[in-house]
Design an enzyme around this catalytic site. Structure first.
Site, short mmCIF file in Angstrom:
data_model
loop_
_atom_site.label_atom_id
_atom_site.label_comp_id
_atom_site.label_asym_id
_atom_site.label_seq_id
_atom_site.Cartn_x
_atom_site.Cartn_y
_atom_site.Cartn_z
N LYS A 70 9.92 3.00 0.38
CA LYS A 70 11.16 3.45 1.01
C LYS A 70 11.07 3.62 2.52
O LYS A 70 12.07 3.45 3.22
CB LYS A 70 11.62 4.77 0.38
CG LYS A 70 12.11 4.63 -1.05
CD LYS A 70 12.65 5.94 -1.58
CE LYS A 70 13.22 5.77 -2.98
NZ LYS A 70 13.83 7.01 -3.47
N SER A 130 7.62 15.77 -0.39
CA SER A 130 7.74 15.43 1.04
C SER A 130 7.85 13.93 1.27
O SER A 130 7.72 13.47 2.40
CB SER A 130 6.54 15.98 1.82
OG SER A 130 5.31 15.45 1.31
N GLY A 132 9.80 9.91 0.47
CA GLY A 132 11.07 9.33 0.85
C GLY A 132 12.27 9.94 0.16
O GLY A 132 13.30 10.21 0.79
N MET A 133 12.16 10.21 -1.15
CA MET A 133 13.26 10.84 -1.87
C MET A 133 13.45 12.28 -1.41
O MET A 133 14.58 12.78 -1.33
CB MET A 133 13.01 10.79 -3.37
CG MET A 133 14.15 11.34 -4.21
SD MET A 133 15.63 10.34 -4.04
CE MET A 133 16.75 11.20 -5.15
#
Length: 272
Positions: A70, A130, A132-133
């Protein structure tokens, strides 16, 4: 009668470290239901640069991006939509005349769910994760008006960076904190993972909370969601997130927004 693929069929795809079936089944169901000349296929890769080069060179129309790509995919894109630019995390790419634009439909979906569940923005929250999501969720919380929160992450550099960017605090563990809203944005509780049967937060913290949000989509009922429901806590589930973000991807790929009944049928089919 099944759709017949032809030279004009548009290909959409996904890139993930651990490909699943949900996106493939969801998108292909909608293509079939709406009579669209599209097909969707999931892939993985060990060479992200070459994979994105292939998307560009072959005219693949759209691509969903999942862990662990991501953030690393951004360097290969031509443009970022505001949904991805602020948080520097992409979960969707769309090609237009060989130019690739990155979006973040996770952010769009989470922001929509926070609004629809009418959570009190005066609550303090703790977000575990912590990556990308986690960025998408933290920024959605910030932009929804939540001012007091903790990013719970063992990776201090990533955790502090996310907390600082959104105006929250970083802690390595929840400890004695008992926030009103608990949010899991880690693989804890994911089907097939090493912590599939593990609660993402301590039982006492769950009992003291007012509401819970688990972004893990498979299974639909994670250990955290099951336990919270047993205690009568209102929840937001990853199953809701995955459907909403997939709908937004579908709209980006096709320009068509299906009706709610068709979306529901696609979601049921995708989970089978």
């Amino acid at each position: 009668m099944p759709r017949a693929l032809n030279k004009d069929t548009r290909l959409c795809m996904s890139l993930s470290g651990r490909p699943g079936n949900f996106g493939t089944r969801f998108h292909n169901f909608l293509y079939e239901a709406l009579g669209l000349d599209y097909v969707y296929k999931a892939f993985t890769t060990r060479d992200l640069a070459a994979a994105i080069g292939g998307i560009r060179a072959l005219g693949i129309h759209g691509c969903a991006i999942s862990m662990p790509f991501k953030e690393t995919c951004i360097q290969y894109l031509d443009e970022l939509d505001p949904s991805a630019a602020v948080i520097q995390s992409v979960n969707t790419m769309v090609a237009d005349d060989a130019r690739l634009k990155g979006y973040n439909t996770d952010y769009i979906a989470v922001a929509s769910l926070l609004r629809s569940h009418c959570l009190d923005t005066c609550w303090t929250f703790a977000l575990r994760g912590s990556g990308g999501m986690a960025k998408a969720v933290a920024y959605a919380l910030r932009d929804s008006g939540f001012r007091s929160g903790f990013i719970v992450a063992r990776n201090e550099a990533a955790g502090r960076a996310l907390a600082d960017a959104c105006g929250y605090d970083w802690v390595p563990e929840l400890g004695e904190l008992r926030p009103e809203l608990l949010v899991n944005v880690t693989p804890i509780g994911m089907q097939g993972g090493p912590e599939a049967e593990t609660l993402a937060f301590e039982a006492d913290a769950i009992a003291c909370s007012r509401s819970l949000f688990d972004v893990v989509a498979i299974p639909v009922e994670t250990p955290l969601i099951r336990f919270a429901r047993e205690l009568g806590k209102p929840v937001i589930t990853g199953a809701q997130v995955i459907v909403l973000q997939a709908v937004e991807q579908f709209v980006l790929y096709t320009g068509i927004r299906p009706d709610a009944e068709t979306i529901d049928r696609a979601a049921v089919f995708a989970r089978c």
